[in-house]
Design a protein around this motif. Structure first.
Motif, PDB file in Angstrom:
ATOM      1  N   PHE A 250      -6.226   0.902   9.940  1.00 56.53           N
ATOM      2  CA  PHE A 250      -5.298   1.586   9.052  1.00 56.53           C
ATOM      3  C   PHE A 250      -6.020   2.075   7.809  1.00 56.53           C
ATOM      4  O   PHE A 250      -6.648   1.298   7.090  1.00 56.53           O
ATOM      5  N   PHE A 251      -5.934   3.382   7.562  1.00 54.95           N
ATOM      6  CA  PHE A 251      -6.417   4.001   6.327  1.00 54.95           C
ATOM      7  C   PHE A 251      -5.182   4.470   5.576  1.00 54.95           C
ATOM      8  O   PHE A 251      -4.455   5.346   6.047  1.00 54.95           O
ATOM      9  N   SER A 252      -4.944   3.914   4.395  1.00 53.65           N
ATOM     10  CA  SER A 252      -3.658   4.132   3.721  1.00 53.65           C
ATOM     11  C   SER A 252      -3.551   5.464   3.006  1.00 53.65           C
ATOM     12  O   SER A 252      -2.439   5.925   2.737  1.00 53.65           O
ATOM     13  N   GLY A 253      -4.700   6.105   2.666  1.00 48.27           N
ATOM     14  CA  GLY A 253      -4.649   7.219   1.738  1.00 48.27           C
ATOM     15  C   GLY A 253      -4.239   6.717   0.371  1.00 48.27           C
ATOM     16  O   GLY A 253      -4.006   5.522   0.162  1.00 48.27           O
ATOM     17  N   ASP A 254      -4.143   7.613  -0.599  1.00 52.16           N
ATOM     18  CA  ASP A 254      -3.619   7.230  -1.910  1.00 52.16           C
ATOM     19  C   ASP A 254      -2.172   6.788  -1.757  1.00 52.16           C
ATOM     20  O   ASP A 254      -1.363   7.482  -1.109  1.00 52.16           O
ATOM     21  N   THR A 255      -1.807   5.668  -2.372  1.00 51.45           N
ATOM     22  CA  THR A 255      -0.439   5.176  -2.243  1.00 51.45           C
ATOM     23  C   THR A 255      -0.141   4.157  -3.317  1.00 51.45           C
ATOM     24  O   THR A 255      -1.030   3.424  -3.761  1.00 51.45           O
ATOM     25  N   GLY A 256       1.106   4.133  -3.733  1.00 55.49           N
ATOM     26  CA  GLY A 256       1.587   3.023  -4.520  1.00 55.49           C
ATOM     27  C   GLY A 256       2.191   1.986  -3.593  1.00 55.49           C
ATOM     28  O   GLY A 256       2.353   2.216  -2.382  1.00 55.49           O
ATOM     29  N   ARG A 291       1.248   3.809 -11.725  1.00 54.04           N
ATOM     30  CA  ARG A 291       1.198   2.710 -10.756  1.00 54.04           C
ATOM     31  C   ARG A 291       2.152   2.961  -9.589  1.00 54.04           C
ATOM     32  O   ARG A 291       1.952   2.416  -8.500  1.00 54.04           O
ATOM     33  N   ASN A 292       3.165   3.781  -9.788  1.00 56.14           N
ATOM     34  CA  ASN A 292       4.070   4.096  -8.685  1.00 56.14           C
ATOM     35  C   ASN A 292       3.343   4.729  -7.508  1.00 56.14           C
ATOM     36  O   ASN A 292       3.786   4.606  -6.363  1.00 56.14           O
ATOM     37  N   VAL A 293       2.244   5.413  -7.780  1.00 54.63           N
ATOM     38  CA  VAL A 293       1.566   6.173  -6.729  1.00 54.63           C
ATOM     39  C   VAL A 293       0.132   5.707  -6.474  1.00 54.63           C
ATOM     40  O   VAL A 293      -0.597   6.334  -5.704  1.00 54.63           O
ATOM     41  N   HIS A 294      -0.298   4.603  -7.126  1.00 56.61           N
ATOM     42  CA  HIS A 294      -1.622   4.032  -6.874  1.00 56.61           C
ATOM     43  C   HIS A 294      -1.522   2.508  -6.918  1.00 56.61           C
ATOM     44  O   HIS A 294      -0.994   1.956  -7.891  1.00 56.61           O
TER      45      HIS A 294
END
Length: 360
Positions: A250-256, A291-294
């Motif tokens: 699993f590679f999450s990409g950018d995500t919060g 922080r919502n998106v990282h």
């Protein structure tokens, strides 16, 4: 002579080969649209911003450690700690090029690239940041022409400049397949590229590997300041799951952090190898929305538990990152080691320096 001038533009047109674009979005996939009036053509996250995070480091978040050697305080560092001895027999070999860029190989000699960005941001954004003396990275680990030629497919998580560089696409070429989120293909240069746009939970088989596109909690744009221009959120974002011979990566990409991690675990079960971001979350004094998106390092540890990862390889920090919001090049890694111990994390962390690889 006039015939030469007439022929020249014709030759240029002949070289501009159209891309082939396939779209995978059907009843078993997920698409979430904005609920705001007049923005129904924009994508949205599956869940609302997380109201309260399970754990947050409050003090002494960056203690010194002998496992990381630096030229300055948490800056220009090299991880020299001992990684765990693992025998999960996943069949995956993972090489970290830097920031979010990975080369993943399978036991049957397939090769995949995640978010390959070898250079700076696309021009003229890189030029602007260089003038501003910010967000200008040191060179990332490179791939030889022969190594690139072995690539079967390239996956992009979203269109932000630090994850998608048009100049690098031209360098990689049109031999591999390109798997991207919905609304992404229009950002490609013309050049005969084979592109598959995918909704969340769509999948495509490439050789012996099934590639699944899964949700992330993020946003998209190709401009410097988000939420001010027309392209914002008109291309989707997400992560990727590789499934090969019963094993998953699993590679999450950018995500919060959000409940999408639990959803992914519900669909795929325990994930063998998790590539999770720990950086670019800004410091305590920066805007809370970031922080919502990282994910912070502690958010990544919570997510790893929910995904039931057998091993986690963190990314986003490093000498070849852009340090977008982080205190230093390696502050996030210092914080990860602190919180790993504080939370008594049982999931192994395998920590790479840029350019290193591991077979798991």
């Amino acid at each position: 002579m006039k015939y030469v001038f007439l022929l020249f533009p014709l030759l240029l047109c002949a070289c501009a080969v159209d891309n082939t674009v396939q779209t995978l979005a059907h009843s078993n996939t997920v698409i979430k649209r904005s609920q705001f009036e007049g923005e129904e053509d924009r994508f949205a996250n599956v869940y609302k911003n997380f109201p309260d995070y399970p754990v947050t480091c409050q003090s002494n978040c960056y203690p010194p450690t002998e496992r990381i050697e630096c030229e300055a305080k948490m800056q220009d560092c090299f991880y020299k700690g001992n990684n765990p001895s693992l025998s999960i027999n996943s069949g995956f070999t993972i090489k970290w090029l830097g920031h979010a860029s990975f080369v993943v190989s399978t036991s049957n000699n397939q090769q995949f690239l995640f978010d390959p960005v070898f250079d700076q941001f696309d021009w003229p954004v890189d030029w602007g940041f260089k003038l501003a003396e910010g967000f200008f990275r040191q060179p990332a680990a490179t791939m030889t022409r022969d190594e690139i030629e072995r690539t079967n497919a390239v996956m992009y998580s979203h269109i932000h400049y630090d994850h998608f560089n048009k100049a690098d696409i031209k360098h990689i070429g049109n031999k591999p397949s390109y798997l991207v989120p919905l609304g992404f293909a229009e950002h490609f240069p013309t050049g005969g590229f084979d592109i598959t746009e995918m909704a969340w939970y769509a999948n495509k088989k490439v050789g012996d590997t099934t590639i699944h596109f899964v949700p992330a909690h993020h946003f998209s744009s190709r401009i410097v300041v988000p939420y001010l221009y027309e392209d914002n959120d008109k291309a989707l974002w997400g992560g990727w799951v590789l499934e090969n011979q019963g094993k998953t990566l699993f590679f999450s990409g950018d995500t919060g952090y959000s409940k999408h991690f639990e959803d992914i675990a519900g669909r795929f079960g325990s994930i063998d190898v998790c590539l999770l971001p720990i950086a670019s979350y800004f410091s305590e004094s920066s805007p809370k929305w970031y922080r919502n998106v990282h994910t912070t390092p502690e958010d990544a540890l919570v997510a790893a538990k929910e995904l039931d990862c057998k091993v986690v390889i963190p990314w986003g920090y490093g000498n070849a990152s852009w340090q977008m919001g982080d205190k230093t090049s390696h502050s996030a890694l210092f914080r990860l080691l602190k919180m790993d111990e504080k939370l008594s994390n049982k999931i192994p962390l395998y920590i790479l320096n840029e350019g290193e690889e591991v077979a798991l």
